[in-house]
Design an enzyme around this catalytic site. Structure first.
Site, PDB file in Angstrom:
ATOM      1  N   ASP A  43      -8.128  23.678 -21.612  1.00 32.22           N
ATOM      2  CA  ASP A  43      -7.618  24.971 -21.161  1.00 32.22           C
ATOM      3  C   ASP A  43      -8.727  26.028 -21.271  1.00 32.22           C
ATOM      4  O   ASP A  43      -9.671  25.873 -22.049  1.00 32.22           O
ATOM      5  CB  ASP A  43      -6.433  25.416 -22.027  1.00 32.22           C
ATOM      6  CG  ASP A  43      -5.257  24.463 -21.886  1.00 32.22           C
ATOM      7  OD1 ASP A  43      -5.166  23.768 -20.867  1.00 32.22           O
ATOM      8  OD2 ASP A  43      -4.428  24.430 -22.824  1.00 32.22           O
TER       9      ASP A  43
HETATM   10  N1  URA Z   1      -3.894  20.291 -25.217  1.00 32.33           N
HETATM   11  C1  URA Z   1      -3.719  21.584 -24.849  1.00 32.33           C
HETATM   12  O1  URA Z   1      -2.648  22.139 -24.976  1.00 32.33           O
HETATM   13  N2  URA Z   1      -4.779  22.232 -24.330  1.00 32.33           N
HETATM   14  C2  URA Z   1      -6.010  21.672 -24.173  1.00 32.33           C
HETATM   15  O2  URA Z   1      -6.942  22.331 -23.720  1.00 32.33           O
HETATM   16  C3  URA Z   1      -6.170  20.330 -24.576  1.00 32.33           C
HETATM   17  C4  URA Z   1      -5.086  19.662 -25.086  1.00 32.33           C
END
Ligand code: URA
Length: 239
Positions: free
Chosen positions: A102
């Protein structure tokens, strides 16, 4: 392969720039000056641009310590992507991140132009483990560990594989926890949704490992380096 493609693939310059170098008479193959961009070369030919040898390497593998605020994407009209963090000489064609973190997640991110390598690491049946460290709003306890271990069901019905939750610390007064989570899948916002389903919120998330590869702590956020051949092999053999 044509010499102009070879040189463009090795990031010596754009096709147009490479054509100019050839026209200027500074490109040679096995000691012979190249006079046409159509000349065919093999990967083990000795290609020189001026005094510089240009070795052919088809695939490139980078390990980045992803900072917050950049997208795990190849391009975006409005926002910075992880590829924008690469130095100009490392922007080889077809590079892409191996999976996504993310925008606000930090840590280990691989970037490569080797599609098979990416597929092998991401294919659902490969179950490559990924370890994340998270700061949580909420107190994770043994019941959360059990919930994660038996494979959770998310709000939208998605059934997850068992995940390992290690509680590093709990602060009951401030209602926070520090944890490490190991997952073998890569579903959209997976860890945030897992904690959300348990009534908690992820405040910080950092990926520490992927398969047997660990985040290189010598890399500051936003920095990257090439993987060693040994690291590539280890990842190729990751379960
Ligand atoms: N899980 C999440 O919620 N975000 C990420 O970036 C990676 C795994």
């Amino acid at each position: 392969m044509r010499i102009d493609k070879y040189l463009a693939n090795m990031n010596v310059g754009s096709r147009k720039q490479v054509h100019k170098l050839i026209k200027d008479g500074i490109v040679s193959v096995n000691g012979q000056m190249v006079n046409t961009p159509k000349m065919q070369v093999a990967p083990d030919d000795e290609v020189m641009v001026g005094q510089e040898k240009v070795s052919y390497k088809q695939y490139h593998y980078f390990l980045m310590n992803k900072p917050k605020g950049v997208l795990s994407a190849t391009e975006d009209l409005h926002q910075k992507t992880v590829l924008d963090l690469l130095d100009a000489q490392d922007r080889y064609q077809k590079l892409a991140p191996v999976g996504r973190l993310d925008k606000d997640t930090t840590g280990l991110l691989l970037i490569t132009n080797d599609g098979q390598f990416t597929h092998n690491l991401l294919a659902p049946n490969k179950h490559v483990d990924k370890v994340y460290r998270a700061s949580i709003a909420g107190v994770a306890d043994e019941s959360t560990v059990e919930e994660f271990a038996k494979g959770m069901q998310l709000g939208d019905g998605t059934k997850l594989k068992p995940a390992k939750l290690k509680i590093l610390s709990q602060d009951k007064k401030n209602d926070t926890s520090e944890v490490e989570v190991t997952i073998s899948e890569g579903k959209y916002h997976q860890i945030k949704r897992m904690f959300g389903a348990s009534g908690m919120k992820v405040v910080e998330l950092e990926r520490l490992t992927m398969g047997d590869l660990k985040l290189d702590l010598n890399l500051k956020r936003g920095q990257y380096r090439e993987l060693t051949d040994q690291e590539v092999k280890v990842l190729e053999n990751s379960k």
